[in-house]
Write a protein that holds these residues in place. Sequence first.
Motif, mmCIF file in Angstrom:
data_model
loop_
_atom_site.group_PDB
_atom_site.id
_atom_site.type_symbol
_atom_site.label_atom_id
_atom_site.label_comp_id
_atom_site.label_asym_id
_atom_site.label_seq_id
_atom_site.Cartn_x
_atom_site.Cartn_y
_atom_site.Cartn_z
ATOM 1 N N HIS A 1 33.364 35.750 44.587
ATOM 2 C CA HIS A 1 34.557 36.501 44.264
ATOM 3 C C HIS A 1 35.686 36.146 45.203
ATOM 4 N N SER B 1 41.628 39.739 43.659
ATOM 5 C CA SER B 1 42.203 40.798 42.827
ATOM 6 C C SER B 1 43.705 40.903 43.071
ATOM 7 N N ASN C 1 42.546 40.146 37.629
ATOM 8 C CA ASN C 1 42.575 38.732 38.010
ATOM 9 C C ASN C 1 41.697 37.908 37.076
ATOM 10 N N SER D 1 39.477 44.662 37.674
ATOM 11 C CA SER D 1 40.637 44.112 38.358
ATOM 12 C C SER D 1 41.288 43.054 37.466
ATOM 13 N N LYS E 1 39.875 37.439 31.221
ATOM 14 C CA LYS E 1 39.441 37.204 32.607
ATOM 15 C C LYS E 1 38.495 36.020 32.735
HETATM 16 MG MG MG Z 1 37.019 42.421 40.045
#
Ligand code: MG
Length: 330
Positions: free
Chosen positions: A234, A154, A148, A146, A58
């Motif tokens: 985010h 996400s 992503n 998540s 990630k």
């Molecule tokens: Mg997340």
Amino acid sequence: MKTKIVVVDKNVDEEKSYTQAVDILKSGEIVAFPTETVYGLGADATNFEAVSKIFEAKGRPADNPLIVHVDSKETALRYVQEVSSKALDCMDAFWPGALTLILKAEPEIFASNVTAGLQTVGIRVPNHPVALTLLQKLQLPLAAPSANTSGKPSPTLAEHVFHDMESKIPLILDGGATEIGIESTVLDMTSEPPVILRPGKVSKEQIEAVIGTVRSSSGNTSNVPKSPGMKYMHYAPTAPLYLIENEKGLIEKAIEYVQEKGKSIAVISETEYPMADFNFPLSMDSLYASLRKCDLTDADLILASVESGMKENDALMNRLEKAADHKWFS
Ligand code: MG
Ligand code: TXA
């Protein structure tokens, strides 16, 4: 590494797919899987090496702890301590479901990187047949953020996971589109009253109906945020995203203004604007897919229209403000 996608919501040799996923997880590798909120990137939460592969795949900062997924309340209770009656009531009312509870962790169960060195753990029972079947067959707690790349929206589809994780993980279980489309509500049960660290589909009102008063974290006052993830930007698309009041005249003027400068514009809204270069839908279950679709266009700028009703919708507004980094079009 080649990334394989197997479909598990149709009748295609499902037993084999789960066995393969369990084998991969037990060997200390990562498997992406669907939950009712968004896709997760799972690893054995007791295995430090396996969990460190999640952070690597990630590009996630090491001080941001992961949510642990388990198959039932009974399993969760083996991993946490000092569980209040309010916490038990939340488990009964909302599990399986989109509520993560922050509780004191039983020591020496989770790898230290799961909790980022904290004494607490975020834990939930997901309400998705694929996630639950996987957990039941695995019989291990599954750390899963998540799925992503850190900072990106996400994933709500297996293809989103593939886009971000291709050649970084061996397996994606494809269970179709996730139903809710934004991440779980995170509720800190270690303070009194309990605090919502991240709004989600399970609302403050729903929680208060079960356990009485809870606080919402403003999330910006302290230097040491209680939910470490909330300090990072985010869900952002590549082109700059601006929020705008949902007024037809205002939005049309904004589109004209941008296009006059020779730039192309995407609009994320409940209403279509034929004059815009691109239009994508706006709702809780479509927001992340829309943000990702913007990335596939050559839009120079993105507008997301904010309905007045949306401002009362903590969770959706929270994600929109983060994606826009609180910028309003003017
Ligand atoms: Mg997340
Ligand atoms: O819906 C979801 O929650 C999805 C699916 C896959 O379950 N997972 C997810 O995980 O969104 P992640 O890692 O992207 O977000 C976890 C959030 C972060 O904001 C993190 O800081 C917070 O939960 N968190 C995790 N453990 C915590 C802890 N011990 N104390 C405070 N916050 C914690």
